[in-house]
Design a protein around this motif. Structure first.
Motif, PDB file in Angstrom:
ATOM      1  N   MET A   1      14.866   1.175 -62.954  1.00 31.76           N
ATOM      2  CA  MET A   1      14.856   2.039 -64.146  1.00 31.76           C
ATOM      3  C   MET A   1      13.962   3.264 -63.921  1.00 31.76           C
ATOM      4  N   GLU A   2      12.710   2.962 -63.485  1.00 30.25           N
ATOM      5  CA  GLU A   2      11.749   4.040 -63.194  1.00 30.25           C
ATOM      6  C   GLU A   2      12.332   5.026 -62.171  1.00 30.25           C
ATOM      7  N   GLN A   3      12.947   4.434 -61.159  1.00 30.58           N
ATOM      8  CA  GLN A   3      13.565   5.219 -60.084  1.00 30.58           C
ATOM      9  C   GLN A   3      14.661   6.136 -60.612  1.00 30.58           C
ATOM     10  N   LEU A   4      15.436   5.574 -61.534  1.00 30.62           N
ATOM     11  CA  LEU A   4      16.546   6.323 -62.122  1.00 30.62           C
ATOM     12  C   LEU A   4      16.042   7.540 -62.899  1.00 30.62           C
ATOM     13  N   LEU A   5      14.981   7.298 -63.668  1.00 33.04           N
ATOM     14  CA  LEU A   5      14.417   8.404 -64.455  1.00 33.04           C
ATOM     15  C   LEU A   5      13.906   9.515 -63.550  1.00 33.04           C
ATOM     16  N   GLN A   6      13.237   9.086 -62.449  1.00 36.45           N
ATOM     17  CA  GLN A   6      12.738  10.079 -61.476  1.00 36.45           C
ATOM     18  C   GLN A   6      13.878  10.890 -60.879  1.00 36.45           C
ATOM     19  N   GLN A   7      14.956  10.133 -60.577  1.00 35.06           N
ATOM     20  CA  GLN A   7      16.123  10.808 -59.990  1.00 35.06           C
ATOM     21  C   GLN A   7      16.671  11.878 -60.939  1.00 35.06           C
ATOM     22  N   ILE A   8      16.760  11.523 -62.227  1.00 36.45           N
ATOM     23  CA  ILE A   8      17.286  12.481 -63.214  1.00 36.45           C
ATOM     24  C   ILE A   8      16.374  13.711 -63.289  1.00 36.45           C
ATOM     25  N   MET A  44      25.917   9.014 -65.977  1.00 28.98           N
ATOM     26  CA  MET A  44      26.286   8.232 -67.171  1.00 28.98           C
ATOM     27  C   MET A  44      26.712   6.816 -66.778  1.00 28.98           C
ATOM     28  N   GLY A  45      27.395   6.722 -65.606  1.00 30.66           N
ATOM     29  CA  GLY A  45      27.896   5.437 -65.125  1.00 30.66           C
ATOM     30  C   GLY A  45      26.773   4.425 -64.854  1.00 30.66           C
ATOM     31  N   GLU A  46      25.513   4.932 -64.707  1.00 28.62           N
ATOM     32  CA  GLU A  46      24.370   4.048 -64.444  1.00 28.62           C
ATOM     33  C   GLU A  46      24.036   3.170 -65.649  1.00 28.62           C
ATOM     34  N   MET A  47      24.523   3.571 -66.811  1.00 25.64           N
ATOM     35  CA  MET A  47      24.225   2.865 -68.061  1.00 25.64           C
ATOM     36  C   MET A  47      24.472   1.360 -67.949  1.00 25.64           C
ATOM     37  N   LYS A  48      25.594   1.058 -67.252  1.00 21.64           N
ATOM     38  CA  LYS A  48      25.958  -0.367 -67.192  1.00 21.64           C
ATOM     39  C   LYS A  48      24.949  -1.193 -66.384  1.00 21.64           C
ATOM     40  N   PRO A  51      19.137  -2.700 -68.015  1.00 17.34           N
ATOM     41  CA  PRO A  51      18.955  -3.898 -68.845  1.00 17.34           C
ATOM     42  C   PRO A  51      19.047  -3.546 -70.333  1.00 17.34           C
ATOM     43  N   ASN A  52      19.571  -4.489 -71.107  1.00 22.87           N
ATOM     44  CA  ASN A  52      19.857  -4.232 -72.519  1.00 22.87           C
ATOM     45  C   ASN A  52      18.700  -3.647 -73.304  1.00 22.87           C
ATOM     46  N   HIS A  54      16.444  -1.697 -72.456  1.00 26.50           N
ATOM     47  CA  HIS A  54      16.163  -0.283 -72.185  1.00 26.50           C
ATOM     48  C   HIS A  54      17.330   0.640 -72.497  1.00 26.50           C
ATOM     49  N   LYS A  55      18.459   0.064 -72.873  1.00 28.48           N
ATOM     50  CA  LYS A  55      19.675   0.878 -73.040  1.00 28.48           C
ATOM     51  C   LYS A  55      19.480   2.030 -74.030  1.00 28.48           C
ATOM     52  N   ARG A  56      18.805   1.745 -75.137  1.00 28.85           N
ATOM     53  CA  ARG A  56      18.624   2.742 -76.177  1.00 28.85           C
ATOM     54  C   ARG A  56      17.841   3.961 -75.667  1.00 28.85           C
ATOM     55  N   ALA A  57      16.677   3.627 -75.024  1.00 27.96           N
ATOM     56  CA  ALA A  57      15.827   4.717 -74.504  1.00 27.96           C
ATOM     57  C   ALA A  57      16.581   5.512 -73.437  1.00 27.96           C
ATOM     58  N   PHE A  58      17.304   4.761 -72.567  1.00 29.13           N
ATOM     59  CA  PHE A  58      18.015   5.445 -71.482  1.00 29.13           C
ATOM     60  C   PHE A  58      19.120   6.348 -72.028  1.00 29.13           C
ATOM     61  N   GLY A  59      19.756   5.819 -73.115  1.00 23.58           N
ATOM     62  CA  GLY A  59      20.794   6.622 -73.781  1.00 23.58           C
ATOM     63  C   GLY A  59      20.243   7.971 -74.210  1.00 23.58           C
ATOM     64  N   GLN A  60      19.023   7.942 -74.722  1.00 23.89           N
ATOM     65  CA  GLN A  60      18.380   9.185 -75.157  1.00 23.89           C
ATOM     66  C   GLN A  60      18.184  10.140 -73.975  1.00 23.89           C
ATOM     67  N   VAL A  61      17.691   9.563 -72.858  1.00 28.16           N
ATOM     68  CA  VAL A  61      17.461  10.373 -71.646  1.00 28.16           C
ATOM     69  C   VAL A  61      18.778  11.010 -71.170  1.00 28.16           C
ATOM     70  N   LEU A  62      19.814  10.166 -71.152  1.00 23.30           N
ATOM     71  CA  LEU A  62      21.116  10.663 -70.707  1.00 23.30           C
ATOM     72  C   LEU A  62      21.603  11.806 -71.572  1.00 23.30           C
ATOM     73  N   ASN A  63      21.419  11.631 -72.871  1.00 26.86           N
ATOM     74  CA  ASN A  63      21.851  12.666 -73.795  1.00 26.86           C
ATOM     75  C   ASN A  63      21.114  13.982 -73.546  1.00 26.86           C
ATOM     76  N   ASP A  64      19.792  13.881 -73.348  1.00 27.53           N
ATOM     77  CA  ASP A  64      19.000  15.088 -73.052  1.00 27.53           C
ATOM     78  C   ASP A  64      19.518  15.756 -71.788  1.00 27.53           C
ATOM     79  N   PHE A  65      19.808  14.904 -70.795  1.00 31.54           N
ATOM     80  CA  PHE A  65      20.265  15.437 -69.516  1.00 31.54           C
ATOM     81  C   PHE A  65      21.589  16.189 -69.698  1.00 31.54           C
ATOM     82  N   LYS A  66      22.473  15.595 -70.508  1.00 30.20           N
ATOM     83  CA  LYS A  66      23.782  16.222 -70.754  1.00 30.20           C
ATOM     84  C   LYS A  66      23.592  17.599 -71.397  1.00 30.20           C
TER      85      LYS A  66
END
Ligand code: DAH
Length: 343
Positions: A1-8, A44-48, A51-52, A54-66
């Protein structure tokens, strides 16, 4: 998860630095980041895999990125306004267009066209001949044998003495060309450029333009010649212009006459164009000399004809009051554009 955020975060930095200076570059940005197989879709495909909890927080990050990627795309598009594709959107179609300057016809062309169209209404066809002529067509056939004194009337530019090639001195040479290739009845006019070895001044030039006329049939008389030329003058200059014929001499016609019209500049009162006589000469004419017909095997007991030759510059001078022959060939746009709108 941490890694993913760094990547974004890394992607964002990378995207922030993208420059696109052409419409094509903006389009490749769209494909690379926003396209159906673009980076945004992949991320976006990383969502799946998240872990459940963190999904909400990650959704927010994804939205910001979009939003971030889309804003960048809009910026790039904006900075390309003015280049073709985006230009289309920014053109105001209601503004008046800008026009390319339109050229004008040369005054000599205008006058030549007027003369030609008048004779066309009388059934004359157009004939042309070469500007580089031989001695026979320019002189000999027109009843000016070698040593004929009338050759001195026209200062000839010779290209060659033997055989003699020259620049035609008059469009009467086209009479020769027509007579050798056509049989009577003949009814032609021949517009063209002619050359004479003259010093260039306001009143003389080493080249100028003539229109020749030739009419041959059975029973053609001097009355036909006069009627044809009266008609021409009235069409060209109007009904009020007066005409007179003066006896003259040309080797290729017998009898010969020059035709004058009342001066259009001063109305006949006298000015320097008409040399204070009230009359200006506009053409030479006459009944075709039997020798000319016989030179081409035409039976002069059966056929008669008339011919005439006029100077286009002279007629242009009377119509448009152009008083210096040099103006015609100087290409001065200030002179030429005065004839805008004429046909
Ligand atoms: N060729 C003569 C010249 O250049 C003009 C001319 C006179 C033509 C009489 C003719 C004619 O056809 O009949 O001065």
């Amino acid at each position: 998860m941490e890694q993913l955020l760094q990547q974004i975060e890394k992607y964002k930095q990378e995207i922030a630095e993208v420059k696109a200076e052409t419409i094509e570059a903006v389009e490749s940005f769209r494909i690379q980041y926003l396209g159906t197989k673009g980076l945004l879709k992949t991320v976006m495909g990383e969502m799946k895999n998240v872990p459940n909890e963190h999904k909400r927080a990650f959704g927010q990050v994804l939205n910001d990125f979009k939003v971030f990627v889309e804003n960048k795309f809009n910026d790039l598009q904006q900075s390309n306004v003015g280049s073709e594709a985006s230009a289309e959107k920014s053109i105001d179609w209601s503004l008046p267009g800008s026009f390319a300057p339109v050229g004008t016809r040369h005054p000599l062309t205008i006058v030549r066209n007027q003369i030609v169209s008048i004779f066309k209404t009388l059934g004359f066809a157009i004939a042309e001949g070469p500007e580089i002529e031989d001695d026979w067509h320019n002189f000999g056939a027109m009843n000016l044998p070698e040593d004929h004194p009338a050759r001195d009337m026209q200062d000839t530019f010779y290209i060659n003495q033997n055989p003699a090639w020259l620049l035609r001195t008059h469009t009467s040479s086209v009479q020769s060309r027509v007579l050798e290739s056509q049989k009577p009845p003949i009814r032609v006019i021949c517009p063209g450029r002619v050359y004479r070895n003259e010093t260039i001044s306001a009143r003389a030039h080493c080249f100028f333009h003539q229109i020749e006329g030739l009419y041959i049939d059975e029973n053609v008389s001097f009355a036909d010649l006069k009627q044809t030329l009266y008609f021409f003058v009235q069409e060209m200059f109007g009904k009020d212009v007066k005409v007179r014929f003066r006896p003259s001499y040309f080797p290729f016609t017998e009898p010969s006459a020059e035709m004058d019209i009342s001066c259009l500049i001063c109305g006949g009162d006298g000015c320097n164009v008409c040399k204070h006589t009230g009359w200006v000469e506009i053409l030479g004419s006459g009944m075709v000399h039997p020798k000319v017909l016989e030179n081409f095997g035409i039976d002069s007991t059966k056929y008669t004809g008339f011919a005439f030759g006029m100077g286009v510059e002279r007629i242009c001078q009377l119509k448009y009051r152009v008083n210096d022959l040099r103006l015609y060939s100087q290409n001065d746009v200030r002179f030429l554009k005065q004839f805008t709108g004429a046909v």
